[in-house]
Write an enzyme that holds these catalytic residues in place. Sequence first.
Site, PDB file in Angstrom:
ATOM      1  N   GLY A  96       8.191  -0.255   0.451  1.00 43.51           N
ATOM      2  CA  GLY A  96       7.793  -0.185   1.852  1.00 43.51           C
ATOM      3  C   GLY A  96       8.488  -1.274   2.662  1.00 43.51           C
ATOM      4  O   GLY A  96       9.364  -1.986   2.165  1.00 43.51           O
ATOM      5  N   SER A 140       0.817  -1.217   0.000  1.00 43.93           N
ATOM      6  CA  SER A 140       0.000   0.000   0.000  1.00 43.93           C
ATOM      7  C   SER A 140       0.850   1.267   0.000  1.00 43.93           C
ATOM      8  O   SER A 140       0.469   2.274  -0.596  1.00 43.93           O
ATOM      9  CB  SER A 140      -0.945  -0.012   1.208  1.00 43.93           C
ATOM     10  N   THR A 141       2.027   1.238   0.647  1.00 41.29           N
ATOM     11  CA  THR A 141       2.890   2.420   0.640  1.00 41.29           C
ATOM     12  C   THR A 141       3.540   2.584  -0.737  1.00 41.29           C
ATOM     13  O   THR A 141       3.608   3.703  -1.272  1.00 41.29           O
ATOM     14  CB  THR A 141       3.968   2.326   1.741  1.00 41.29           C
ATOM     15  N   LYS A 197       6.406   1.406  11.702  1.00 36.75           N
ATOM     16  CA  LYS A 197       7.284   0.363  11.158  1.00 36.75           C
ATOM     17  C   LYS A 197       8.677   0.389  11.775  1.00 36.75           C
ATOM     18  O   LYS A 197       9.464  -0.526  11.582  1.00 36.75           O
ATOM     19  CB  LYS A 197       7.411   0.526   9.634  1.00 36.75           C
ATOM     20  N   ASP A 252       7.736  -3.932   6.438  1.00 35.30           N
ATOM     21  CA  ASP A 252       6.887  -4.280   7.587  1.00 35.30           C
ATOM     22  C   ASP A 252       7.529  -3.829   8.887  1.00 35.30           C
ATOM     23  O   ASP A 252       6.832  -3.466   9.825  1.00 35.30           O
ATOM     24  CB  ASP A 252       6.620  -5.792   7.571  1.00 35.30           C
ATOM     25  N   GLU A 295      10.951  -8.741  -4.739  1.00 36.24           N
ATOM     26  CA  GLU A 295      11.453  -7.511  -4.114  1.00 36.24           C
ATOM     27  C   GLU A 295      12.955  -7.620  -3.857  1.00 36.24           C
ATOM     28  O   GLU A 295      13.719  -6.688  -4.108  1.00 36.24           O
ATOM     29  CB  GLU A 295      10.720  -7.252  -2.795  1.00 36.24           C
ATOM     30  N   GLY A 315       7.725  -8.645   3.092  1.00 42.30           N
ATOM     31  CA  GLY A 315       7.022  -9.821   2.595  1.00 42.30           C
ATOM     32  C   GLY A 315       5.629  -9.979   3.155  1.00 42.30           C
ATOM     33  O   GLY A 315       4.963 -10.979   2.889  1.00 42.30           O
ATOM     34  N   GLY A 316       5.185  -8.971   3.911  1.00 37.33           N
ATOM     35  CA  GLY A 316       3.801  -9.021   4.401  1.00 37.33           C
ATOM     36  C   GLY A 316       2.799  -9.137   3.270  1.00 37.33           C
ATOM     37  O   GLY A 316       1.733  -9.731   3.413  1.00 37.33           O
TER      38      GLY A 316
HETATM   39  C1  5RP Z   1       5.248  -6.701   0.339  1.00 36.26           C
HETATM   40  C2  5RP Z   1       6.101  -5.915   1.260  1.00 36.26           C
HETATM   41  C3  5RP Z   1       5.618  -4.578   1.669  1.00 36.26           C
HETATM   42  O1  5RP Z   1       6.591  -3.632   1.377  1.00 36.26           O
HETATM   43  C4  5RP Z   1       5.332  -4.561   3.136  1.00 36.26           C
HETATM   44  O2  5RP Z   1       4.460  -5.618   3.438  1.00 36.26           O
HETATM   45  C5  5RP Z   1       4.721  -3.232   3.581  1.00 36.26           C
HETATM   46  O3  5RP Z   1       3.449  -3.102   3.027  1.00 36.26           O
HETATM   47  P1  5RP Z   1       2.544  -1.841   3.271  1.00 36.26           P
HETATM   48  O4  5RP Z   1       3.206  -0.680   2.609  1.00 36.26           O
HETATM   49  O5  5RP Z   1       1.217  -2.206   2.634  1.00 36.26           O
HETATM   50  O6  5RP Z   1       2.402  -1.645   4.766  1.00 36.26           O
HETATM   51  O7  5RP Z   1       7.156  -6.321   1.680  1.00 36.26           O
HETATM   52  O8  5RP Z   1       5.769  -7.985   0.110  1.00 36.26           O
END
Ligand code: 5RP
Length: 231
Positions: free
Chosen positions: A86, A34-35, A125, A88, A107, A99-100
């Site tokens: 972004g 999302s970021t 974060k 986690d 990535e 990896g969330g």
């Molecule tokens: C996806 C990721 C994202 O960068 C991480 O999960 C952060 O996500 P968000 O910006 O939605 O909080 O590693 O695999």
Amino acid sequence: MTQDELKQLVGQAAADYVNANVPEGAVIGVGTGSTANCFIDALAATKHRYRGAVSSSLATTTRLQSHGFKVLDLNEIDSLPVYVDGADEIDHSGAMIKGGGGALTREKIVASVSDVFVCIADTTKRVDVLGQFPLPVEVVPMARTAIGRRVTALGGVPVVRVTKDGAPFITDNGNEIIDIKGLKIGDPRALEAQINAWPGVVTVGLFAGRGANLCLLGTDTGVETIQYPRD
Ligand code: 5RP
């Protein structure tokens, strides 16, 4: 500010950073989540400055293309001046859990080619010790249980990621994800190397060997820029 507002703030700050520091005609590495989506939306206004983007997931490819960005295969390019993504969690050294969203493998590949990794995150974060957020590990499905045993021996709790329907979550690469709960990661580089060496592990979501060079951190008082020395 809400978390969504902070994400938009750092997305715009990352677009400003890229426009100011990356030469015209370059290819940009783009993360997932999302970021990262906020970054894509903010960069769309100046997309004609760039030859295109290398994407870290099918979801990011769709979003980039919806804005008219050309998405290039990583095999077609020699270098990436910047990768924006972004996280986690991010610690004081710029090591991250990622990896969330399940895109950790692509990535990590795209990040490994980049000159500068710009992490975009809000204050929730930033942590002193990584591990409160479950550590994702992408695994070849036949190795799921064997890797789960190794996780338990390490003192973690392995949880196979599932979709809303209860089916195993399948990555863009056709693999599964084990989320490791209960770890306090004192030495992220050592743990990254250890888990990477287990047969059946495709990628561990620790980004310590290739951590961030820069974090644009969204706070209630604006965007804080944090630089990390990297070897
Ligand atoms: C996806 C990721 C994202 O960068 C991480 O999960 C952060 O996500 P968000 O910006 O939605 O909080 O590693 O695999």
